[in-house]
Write an enzyme that holds these catalytic residues in place. Structure first.
Site, PDB file in Angstrom:
ATOM      1  N   CYS A  24       0.848  -1.182   0.000  1.00  0.00           N
ATOM      2  CA  CYS A  24       0.000   0.000   0.000  1.00  0.00           C
ATOM      3  C   CYS A  24       0.894   1.247   0.000  1.00  0.00           C
ATOM      4  O   CYS A  24       1.896   1.280   0.708  1.00  0.00           O
ATOM      5  CB  CYS A  24      -0.847  -0.075   1.259  1.00  0.00           C
ATOM      6  SG  CYS A  24      -1.615   1.445   1.718  1.00  0.00           S
ATOM      7  N   ASP A  45     -15.581 -12.628  26.198  1.00  0.00           N
ATOM      8  CA  ASP A  45     -14.953 -11.989  25.034  1.00  0.00           C
ATOM      9  C   ASP A  45     -14.581 -10.556  25.397  1.00  0.00           C
ATOM     10  O   ASP A  45     -15.151  -9.599  24.865  1.00  0.00           O
ATOM     11  CB  ASP A  45     -15.963 -12.041  23.866  1.00  0.00           C
ATOM     12  CG  ASP A  45     -15.396 -11.521  22.565  1.00  0.00           C
ATOM     13  OD1 ASP A  45     -14.180 -11.235  22.502  1.00  0.00           O
ATOM     14  OD2 ASP A  45     -16.166 -11.387  21.600  1.00  0.00           O
ATOM     15  N   CYS A  62      -1.348  -1.424   8.978  1.00  0.00           N
ATOM     16  CA  CYS A  62      -1.062  -2.802   8.544  1.00  0.00           C
ATOM     17  C   CYS A  62       0.412  -3.103   8.787  1.00  0.00           C
ATOM     18  O   CYS A  62       1.229  -3.070   7.861  1.00  0.00           O
ATOM     19  CB  CYS A  62      -1.404  -2.977   7.069  1.00  0.00           C
ATOM     20  SG  CYS A  62      -3.140  -2.781   6.717  1.00  0.00           S
ATOM     21  N   GLN A  78     -18.404  -7.221  15.354  1.00  0.00           N
ATOM     22  CA  GLN A  78     -17.148  -7.707  14.776  1.00  0.00           C
ATOM     23  C   GLN A  78     -16.954  -7.122  13.379  1.00  0.00           C
ATOM     24  O   GLN A  78     -17.908  -7.048  12.604  1.00  0.00           O
ATOM     25  CB  GLN A  78     -17.162  -9.233  14.701  1.00  0.00           C
ATOM     26  CG  GLN A  78     -17.269  -9.922  16.060  1.00  0.00           C
ATOM     27  CD  GLN A  78     -15.975  -9.907  16.865  1.00  0.00           C
ATOM     28  OE1 GLN A  78     -14.921  -9.516  16.368  1.00  0.00           O
ATOM     29  NE2 GLN A  78     -16.061 -10.309  18.121  1.00  0.00           N
ATOM     30  N   CYS A 112      -8.832 -10.912  21.988  1.00  0.00           N
ATOM     31  CA  CYS A 112      -8.213 -10.185  20.870  1.00  0.00           C
ATOM     32  C   CYS A 112      -6.817  -9.731  21.264  1.00  0.00           C
ATOM     33  O   CYS A 112      -6.196  -8.928  20.578  1.00  0.00           O
ATOM     34  CB  CYS A 112      -9.084  -8.998  20.468  1.00  0.00           C
ATOM     35  SG  CYS A 112      -9.485  -7.907  21.836  1.00  0.00           S
TER      36      CYS A 112
HETATM   37  N1  SAH Z   1     -18.890 -10.597  22.200  1.00  0.00           N
HETATM   38  C1  SAH Z   1     -19.211  -9.444  21.398  1.00  0.00           C
HETATM   39  C2  SAH Z   1     -18.441  -8.189  21.812  1.00  0.00           C
HETATM   40  C3  SAH Z   1     -16.966  -8.315  22.027  1.00  0.00           C
HETATM   41  S1  SAH Z   1     -16.094  -6.802  22.159  1.00  0.00           S
HETATM   42  C4  SAH Z   1     -19.020  -9.731  19.943  1.00  0.00           C
HETATM   43  O1  SAH Z   1     -18.429 -10.726  19.559  1.00  0.00           O
HETATM   44  O2  SAH Z   1     -19.501  -8.933  19.126  1.00  0.00           O
HETATM   45  C5  SAH Z   1     -16.009  -6.523  23.857  1.00  0.00           C
HETATM   46  C6  SAH Z   1     -17.261  -5.935  24.453  1.00  0.00           C
HETATM   47  O3  SAH Z   1     -17.007  -5.747  25.846  1.00  0.00           O
HETATM   48  C7  SAH Z   1     -17.672  -4.567  23.914  1.00  0.00           C
HETATM   49  O4  SAH Z   1     -19.017  -4.622  23.485  1.00  0.00           O
HETATM   50  C8  SAH Z   1     -17.530  -3.631  25.123  1.00  0.00           C
HETATM   51  O5  SAH Z   1     -18.515  -2.611  25.163  1.00  0.00           O
HETATM   52  C9  SAH Z   1     -17.694  -4.594  26.283  1.00  0.00           C
HETATM   53  N2  SAH Z   1     -17.088  -4.202  27.567  1.00  0.00           N
HETATM   54  C10 SAH Z   1     -15.955  -3.510  27.779  1.00  0.00           C
HETATM   55  N3  SAH Z   1     -15.686  -3.436  29.102  1.00  0.00           N
HETATM   56  C11 SAH Z   1     -16.678  -4.097  29.732  1.00  0.00           C
HETATM   57  C12 SAH Z   1     -16.963  -4.384  31.098  1.00  0.00           C
HETATM   58  N4  SAH Z   1     -16.152  -3.958  32.079  1.00  0.00           N
HETATM   59  N5  SAH Z   1     -18.062  -5.099  31.394  1.00  0.00           N
HETATM   60  C13 SAH Z   1     -18.881  -5.550  30.406  1.00  0.00           C
HETATM   61  N6  SAH Z   1     -18.676  -5.307  29.102  1.00  0.00           N
HETATM   62  C14 SAH Z   1     -17.596  -4.591  28.761  1.00  0.00           C
END
Ligand code: SAH
Length: 382
Positions: free
Chosen positions: A7, A311, A16, A213, A338
């Site tokens: 790029c 997650d 990237c 996502q 992640c």
């Molecule tokens: N499992 C979902 C989101 C994952 S991203 C998916 O796959 O789409 C992580 C998420 O954690 C986000 O939506 C964020 O708002 C939330 N988050 C961040 N800190 C948090 C906390 N202390 N308690 C609960 N949720 C939280």
């Protein structure tokens, strides 16, 4: 395997980091990273890459500024406030990129100014585009420094006439000194104010501020692995922690007795509740709370939980969360991460408290970048 492309913004943008490596080598780089950080817990399955690792992002963000009288849109150079002009990007959705270029041209013809972070004057700060690859719906969020929108309806019509694929346009006002893109106030200018996406046979609403996502192809791979590891039998109570718009929990609900989702972002929780209805799921509840606090309170009630799917964001789980996980003592944990560094830290805690790591599967959600996603199956030592 697709040849790697370089790029023109590679060095300046910094997004990237691995772009100088052919894709196959990027995958081995990530595999090695996982082995180094997580290898002491379990064998690492081979990372699942993408067949076509380009234009995978369904969410594109551009910052706007004016330099020497010229309007620029693009991305912030890593760890600076300088904007690197970008018209097209090899990992972003092409339609989203085209819409952003159109908006830049329209600003000029409508004599609308970009927002100046120093003087706090001007209008447009950022544009955010989210597109459903499966349903084709497109949401454009115009992030402005002021509430006032001169020639609003004409601007909206001009944009729609150039991009008939746009299904909703939203104005978000961000008048704070902040590095966050979105502010608190949103106003729907056209359409519903959200889009929907179809993923793994279910339908999900995505509003401007809720997490969803960004790589739908690999999301299906990631969620598929998470559900495979969960191996639900239909009689289990499941917690979907950090559930966002409830995607994983809703997908798991078919094979669970009951699902409880917890999420901090109020907009995401609203979407999650709508998503349960959209998919006729009646064995799921969603709570707006800090996941750690929620789990602690749940542990006090003596609730029986069979599986926790977690997650968390890059920072990983809080100690409070991990402690309450131990108290709740579910037989199975599926940890989607992640950030393998915080995953390693959290696994160190869990493996000292009666749990064992049984499976580790990296998934390449973000080709060309240094980021790697990992799904991990952990269960209680009998
Ligand atoms: N499992 C979902 C989101 C994952 S991203 C998916 O796959 O789409 C992580 C998420 O954690 C986000 O939506 C964020 O708002 C939330 N988050 C961040 N800190 C948090 C906390 N202390 N308690 C609960 N949720 C939280």
């Amino acid at each position: 395997m697709t040849e790697h492309i370089k790029c023109p913004n590679y060095k300046k943008c910094g997004g990237c980091q691995l772009q100088n490596l052919p894709y196959e080598r990027q995958l081995s780089f990530k595999q090695v990273k996982c082995i180094k950080l997580l290898g002491r817990y379990h064998h690492i399955n081979e990372i699942i890459g993408m067949e076509n690792p380009y234009h995978y992002r369904n969410k594109v963000q551009a910052a706007f500024t004016t330099k020497n009288g010229k309007i620029l849109s693009g991305v912030y150079q890593s760890s600076t406030h300088n904007i690197v002009p970008v018209d097209s990007c090899m990992i972003e959705d092409k339609i989203a990129d085209e819409i952003i270029v159109t908006i830049r041209k329209l600003l000029k013809s409508f004599k609308l100014k970009t927002f100046d972070d120093n003087t706090f004057k001007g209008f447009l700060r950022h544009v955010l585009v989210k597109r459903s690859f499966t349903l084709g719906q497109v949401m454009v969020v115009l992030v402005t420094g002021t509430t006032d929108f001169p020639n609003e309806s004409k601007f909206v019509n001009a944009l729609l006439s150039r991009h008939s694929e746009i299904t909703t346009i939203v104005q978000n006002v961000n008048n704070k000194r902040t590095s966050l893109v979105l502010g608190n106030e949103t106003r729907v200018l056209y359409g519903d104010g959200y889009i929907e996406d179809e993923l793994m046979g279910k339908r999900f609403r995505i509003s401007p501020k809720a997490f969803y996502q960004v790589n739908p192809t690999q999301t299906a791979v990631l969620y598929g692995k998470a559900l495979e590891f969960a191996n639900l039998n239909g009689n289990e109570t499941v917690i979907d922690a950090y559930c966002g718009t409830g995607t994983i929990g809703i997908l798991a609900s078919d094979k669970a007795k009951r699902v409880i989702g917890v999420e901090l972002n109020a907009d995401a929780v609203k979407d999650a509740k709508v998503n349960a209805q959209l998919n006729d799921v009646d064995n799921i509840e969603f709570y707006e709370d800090d996941a750690g606090k929620f789990m602690t309170n749940l542990a006090v009630t003596g609730e029986t939980v069979d599986l926790v799917i977690m997650d968390p964001p890059r920072a990983g789980a809080s100690l409070e969360f991990l402690r309450s996980l131990i108290t709740l003592s579910p037989e199975k944990v599926v940890y989607i991460s992640c950030n393998p560094e915080t995953l390693a830290r959290d696994l160190s805690f869990l493996t000292r408290k009666g749990y064992k790591v049984r499976k580790i599967q990296p998934v390449d959600m973000f080709p060309h970048t240094e980021h790697v996603e990992v799904v991990c199956y952990i269960s209680r030592i009998k």
